[in-house]
Design an enzyme around this catalytic site. Sequence first.
Site, PDB file in Angstrom:
ATOM      1  N   ILE A 200       0.955   6.839  -0.562  1.00  0.00           N
ATOM      2  CA  ILE A 200       0.269   5.931   0.349  1.00  0.00           C
ATOM      3  C   ILE A 200      -1.175   5.726  -0.102  1.00  0.00           C
ATOM      4  O   ILE A 200      -1.865   6.690  -0.439  1.00  0.00           O
ATOM      5  CB  ILE A 200       0.252   6.519   1.783  1.00  0.00           C
ATOM      6  CG1 ILE A 200       1.678   6.782   2.263  1.00  0.00           C
ATOM      7  CG2 ILE A 200      -0.501   5.606   2.740  1.00  0.00           C
ATOM      8  CD1 ILE A 200       1.764   7.709   3.463  1.00  0.00           C
ATOM      9  N   CYS A 201      -1.628   4.486  -0.086  1.00  0.00           N
ATOM     10  CA  CYS A 201      -3.025   4.160  -0.353  1.00  0.00           C
ATOM     11  C   CYS A 201      -3.667   3.802   0.987  1.00  0.00           C
ATOM     12  O   CYS A 201      -3.484   2.702   1.494  1.00  0.00           O
ATOM     13  CB  CYS A 201      -3.124   2.990  -1.335  1.00  0.00           C
ATOM     14  SG  CYS A 201      -4.828   2.561  -1.747  1.00  0.00           S
ATOM     15  N   LEU A 202      -4.376   4.771   1.559  1.00  0.00           N
ATOM     16  CA  LEU A 202      -5.045   4.571   2.848  1.00  0.00           C
ATOM     17  C   LEU A 202      -6.314   5.415   2.838  1.00  0.00           C
ATOM     18  O   LEU A 202      -6.241   6.634   2.601  1.00  0.00           O
ATOM     19  CB  LEU A 202      -4.118   4.986   4.004  1.00  0.00           C
ATOM     20  CG  LEU A 202      -4.657   4.808   5.419  1.00  0.00           C
ATOM     21  CD1 LEU A 202      -4.901   3.323   5.726  1.00  0.00           C
ATOM     22  CD2 LEU A 202      -3.687   5.383   6.444  1.00  0.00           C
TER      23      LEU A 202
ATOM     24  N   ASN B 277       0.800  -1.229   0.000  1.00  0.00           N
ATOM     25  CA  ASN B 277       0.000   0.000   0.000  1.00  0.00           C
ATOM     26  C   ASN B 277       0.829   1.274   0.000  1.00  0.00           C
ATOM     27  O   ASN B 277       0.291   2.369   0.192  1.00  0.00           O
ATOM     28  CB  ASN B 277      -0.954  -0.016   1.196  1.00  0.00           C
ATOM     29  CG  ASN B 277      -1.779  -1.279   1.225  1.00  0.00           C
ATOM     30  OD1 ASN B 277      -1.522  -2.158   2.049  1.00  0.00           O
ATOM     31  ND2 ASN B 277      -2.723  -1.415   0.319  1.00  0.00           N
TER      32      ASN B 277
END
EC number: 2.3.2.23
Length: 195
Positions: free
Chosen positions: A89-91, A81
């Site tokens: 960032i993938c959040l 992620n």
Amino acid sequence: MFDVSRVQKELTECNRDKAISGVSIALYEGGSDLSHLRGTITGPVSTPYEGGTFLIDIQLPSGYPFEPPKMQFITKVWHPNISSQNGAICLDILKDQWSPALTLKTALVSLQALLSAPEPDDPQDAVVAKQYLQEYPTFVATARYWTEAFARTSVAIEEKVRRLVEMGFPEDLVKSTLDSVNGDENLALEKLCSS
């Protein structure tokens, strides 16, 4: 313009229990701009990131806290992620799930939790996610290697500082240069030689 008093309060709150939470926030590069901060998180225990210290660039938009902070890993990390190229960032809470009730500390603790529990089905880095799903032991070994190479700061940085000082560069300049290139000794030497 964002709420300065709220940001100051968040910094104080976050740094109050950093030994317990493993997260902290400081002004970026010793500056005075509250819209550009640097977060630090420690790698969670029993993960390939254990023992690492990860730096996160934090930019606060003018609409903060009604808009999420923009966060990006400065420290290179091997994680489904997090982009292995640029630290993106993938959040969800840094995007559409952000709420003004959340804080910078909440976001950093969430990043720390993401290190413990990757979401390979919603990746930022497809290559890492594929490795995580298909070659898990190789993923763990690579993540550990990257943690050792890029996130182990204390002993490694002291050793790098010593070596560069022995080459005749002033210690303060060596430390600030290493900091500016995220501990990369070769880049630091290039910068020191060219200045």
